[in-house]
Motif scaffolding. Sequence first.
Motif, short mmCIF file in Angstrom:
data_model
loop_
_atom_site.label_atom_id
_atom_site.label_comp_id
_atom_site.label_asym_id
_atom_site.label_seq_id
_atom_site.Cartn_x
_atom_site.Cartn_y
_atom_site.Cartn_z
N LEU A 38 1.01 -1.51 0.21
CA LEU A 38 0.01 -0.30 0.37
C LEU A 38 1.44 1.09 0.80
CD1 LEU A 38 -2.69 1.01 0.52
CD2 LEU A 38 -2.40 1.08 2.98
N LEU A 39 1.71 1.46 0.57
CA LEU A 39 2.90 2.04 0.64
C LEU A 39 3.40 2.07 -0.35
CD1 LEU A 39 4.38 4.72 2.69
CD2 LEU A 39 6.19 3.14 3.11
N ILE A 40 3.57 1.84 -1.25
CA ILE A 40 4.44 1.93 -2.67
C ILE A 40 3.34 2.16 -3.77
CG2 ILE A 40 5.00 0.46 -4.20
CD1 ILE A 40 6.67 -1.56 -3.00
N LEU A 41 2.53 1.98 -3.22
CA LEU A 41 0.80 2.16 -4.44
C LEU A 41 1.43 3.93 -4.21
CD1 LEU A 41 -1.13 -0.68 -4.06
CD2 LEU A 41 0.07 0.30 -6.70
N LEU A 42 0.48 3.90 -3.22
CA LEU A 42 0.97 5.39 -2.27
C LEU A 42 1.44 6.18 -2.68
CD1 LEU A 42 -0.29 5.08 1.42
CD2 LEU A 42 -1.61 5.74 -0.55
N LEU A 43 3.38 6.20 -2.44
CA LEU A 43 4.27 6.80 -3.06
C LEU A 43 4.46 7.03 -4.88
CD1 LEU A 43 6.60 5.12 -0.66
CD2 LEU A 43 5.49 7.51 -0.60
N VAL A 73 5.34 15.28 4.80
CA VAL A 73 5.01 15.37 6.37
C VAL A 73 4.11 14.18 6.28
CG1 VAL A 73 3.78 17.10 7.69
CG2 VAL A 73 5.52 18.34 7.15
N ALA A 74 2.68 14.49 5.34
CA ALA A 74 1.72 13.52 5.75
C ALA A 74 2.45 12.03 5.77
CB ALA A 74 1.33 13.39 4.25
N ILE A 75 3.78 11.46 4.43
CA ILE A 75 4.10 10.38 5.38
C ILE A 75 4.45 10.05 6.53
CG2 ILE A 75 5.97 8.69 4.47
CD1 ILE A 75 6.03 10.24 1.55
N GLY A 76 4.91 11.59 7.55
CA GLY A 76 5.05 11.00 8.74
C GLY A 76 3.71 10.65 9.77
N VAL A 80 3.47 7.24 12.33
CA VAL A 80 3.08 7.53 13.64
C VAL A 80 1.49 6.84 13.68
CG1 VAL A 80 3.29 9.60 15.15
CG2 VAL A 80 4.40 9.64 13.92
N LEU A 81 0.53 7.11 12.88
CA LEU A 81 -0.36 6.57 13.44
C LEU A 81 -0.20 5.12 13.14
CD1 LEU A 81 -2.94 9.60 11.61
CD2 LEU A 81 -2.50 8.39 14.24
N ALA A 82 0.66 4.58 12.23
CA ALA A 82 0.10 3.04 12.24
C ALA A 82 0.84 2.76 13.59
CB ALA A 82 1.10 2.96 11.10
N GLN A 83 1.56 3.32 14.18
CA GLN A 83 2.43 2.76 15.59
C GLN A 83 1.31 3.30 16.61
OE1 GLN A 83 5.28 1.86 14.50
NE2 GLN A 83 4.92 2.57 12.72
N VAL A 84 0.29 3.03 16.67
CA VAL A 84 -0.68 3.45 17.84
C VAL A 84 -1.53 2.35 17.34
CG1 VAL A 84 -2.55 5.08 18.67
CG2 VAL A 84 -0.80 5.95 17.31
N SER A 85 -2.13 1.69 18.85
CA SER A 85 -3.04 0.33 18.33
C SER A 85 -4.17 1.41 18.15
CB SER A 85 -2.03 -0.09 19.81
OG SER A 85 -2.96 0.54 20.72
N PRO A 86 -4.86 0.03 17.44
CA PRO A 86 -5.84 -0.31 18.14
C PRO A 86 -7.14 0.48 19.37
CG PRO A 86 -5.88 -1.34 16.09
CD PRO A 86 -4.88 -1.51 16.90
N ALA A 87 -6.69 -0.09 19.76
CA ALA A 87 -7.84 -0.35 20.82
C ALA A 87 -6.88 1.27 22.17
CB ALA A 87 -6.31 -0.79 21.91
N THR A 88 -6.01 1.62 21.79
CA THR A 88 -5.95 3.20 21.65
C THR A 88 -6.43 4.24 20.63
OG1 THR A 88 -3.61 2.38 22.60
CG2 THR A 88 -3.60 4.92 22.06
N LEU A 89 -6.50 3.99 19.92
CA LEU A 89 -7.11 4.95 18.61
C LEU A 89 -9.16 4.83 19.26
CD1 LEU A 89 -6.32 3.81 15.31
CD2 LEU A 89 -5.78 5.76 16.79
N LEU A 90 -9.62 3.43 20.23
CA LEU A 90 -10.35 3.63 20.34
C LEU A 90 -10.60 4.81 21.25
CD1 LEU A 90 -13.54 2.02 20.16
CD2 LEU A 90 -12.81 0.61 21.54
N VAL A 365 -2.66 15.33 4.15
CA VAL A 365 -2.54 15.05 5.35
C VAL A 365 -3.14 14.26 6.29
CG1 VAL A 365 -1.50 15.43 7.76
CG2 VAL A 365 -0.66 16.77 5.89
N THR A 366 -4.55 14.60 5.69
CA THR A 366 -6.38 13.64 6.64
C THR A 366 -5.97 12.56 5.91
OG1 THR A 366 -6.86 15.57 7.01
CG2 THR A 366 -8.57 13.85 6.80
N LEU A 367 -5.86 12.67 4.41
CA LEU A 367 -6.18 10.60 3.89
C LEU A 367 -4.53 9.86 4.13
CD1 LEU A 367 -6.17 12.53 0.09
CD2 LEU A 367 -7.88 10.66 1.71
N MET A 368 -3.69 10.83 4.37
CA MET A 368 -2.68 9.55 5.06
C MET A 368 -3.07 9.53 6.09
SD MET A 368 -0.61 9.29 2.21
CE MET A 368 1.29 8.54 2.10
N ALA A 369 -3.39 10.00 7.04
CA ALA A 369 -3.94 10.09 8.55
C ALA A 369 -4.52 8.94 8.41
CB ALA A 369 -3.81 11.12 9.18
N GLY A 370 -5.45 8.78 7.63
CA GLY A 370 -6.61 7.82 7.10
C GLY A 370 -5.78 6.47 7.35
#
Length: 386
Positions: A38-43, A73-76, A80-90, A365-370
């Motif tokens: 997915l990252l490659i496709l986005l790049l 910035v959006a990739i960063g 970062v958000l990929a490291q946040v667990s779904p439990a924390t997101l919830l 940034v919003t899209l990449m955060a998603g």
Amino acid sequence: MAMSYLSRRLRGYPVRPPNSGMTRRKRFWERIHIDPWLLILLLVLMTAGLGVLYSASGQRLETVIAQATRFMVAIGVLVVLAQVSPATLLRWTPLAYVMGLLMLVAVELVGDMGMGAQRWLVIPGVIRFQPSELMKLAMPMMVAAWLSRHELPPRLRDVAICALIIGGPVVLIAKQPDLGTSLLVASAGVFAVLLAGLSWRFILALGMMAAAALPLLWMNLHDYQRQRVLTFLHPDSDPLGSGWNIIQSTTAIGSGGLWGKGWLEGTQSQLEFLPERHTDFIVAVLGEEFGLVGMLVVLMVYLLIVMRGLWLAATAHDTFGRLVGGAIILTFFIYVFVNVGMVSGILPVVGVPLPLVSFGGTSSVTLMAGFGILMSIHGHRRFLPR
């Protein structure tokens, strides 16, 4: 002669697997919870977008550099958000939703004006941003958080509560006015409800209610929004006024033919006949310079991103993850569908940019955060909701 890998295994010798390097790379991506495909496709999409933007901006290198900086910035943010667990997101979802709602109220009271709309909050000397962009993520997460704690498929009471969760922010965004963003935010919430297994009876009833509400919606539209709908139906009625944008965009796309006129060789865009060519109407630049083939290649990249995103969402091990992931990637699809549809004349113009191709910072940034949230959901598959 050295024994083969299989022979050494059969004789009990200690050996390294022949694909150990590949295994290490796979484990690296798993450790940082990033999906490499997915990252490659986005790049790839962002790189193509920078090339089109260079032409669409009148070959202004500073515009491309500014967009590339925003992409970094959006990739960063994604990482970062990929490291946040779904439990924390919830756990943090209700707070994010309430903060977004309060910021939308603040926009209504003290928001900054621009191009006839009151959509921005300004922190002097720091940042100017649109809180409505944050609701594109907070909305599906809040709806998914509510539904994941209740029996599925959702009952009428749960659907009604979800309608309230969706309705408040959508009304505030529509009042700014920003019809395009309000539709995207509403879509994000509605997709989460539909993915929860809403029965066809409910879907049919909601469709009939929406159709019955169209006259009321028409009466509450601003004059310029009504004019956009009328222009969509009859663009030739005012070719030098309200119909100019869509006539020029369809002319640009049609003149590109099969292979296009060549990069930087588009006449409609380079001679500035095409309005908003580096933002909402950048697809017309793509079609004129790269033709039908170029457009199909870019649309194929979008399709692969959507397919990969849906697969990641489907493999989530919990209801919250599946609903949020599915809603995020389907909203991304709506971005693409609405933008291409309005530029090609099959939908009214509503001011929706082409994801990761049109010039813009907050939306990128919003899209990449998603996508970061989507990767987190897939990467932390041991998570189970309480």
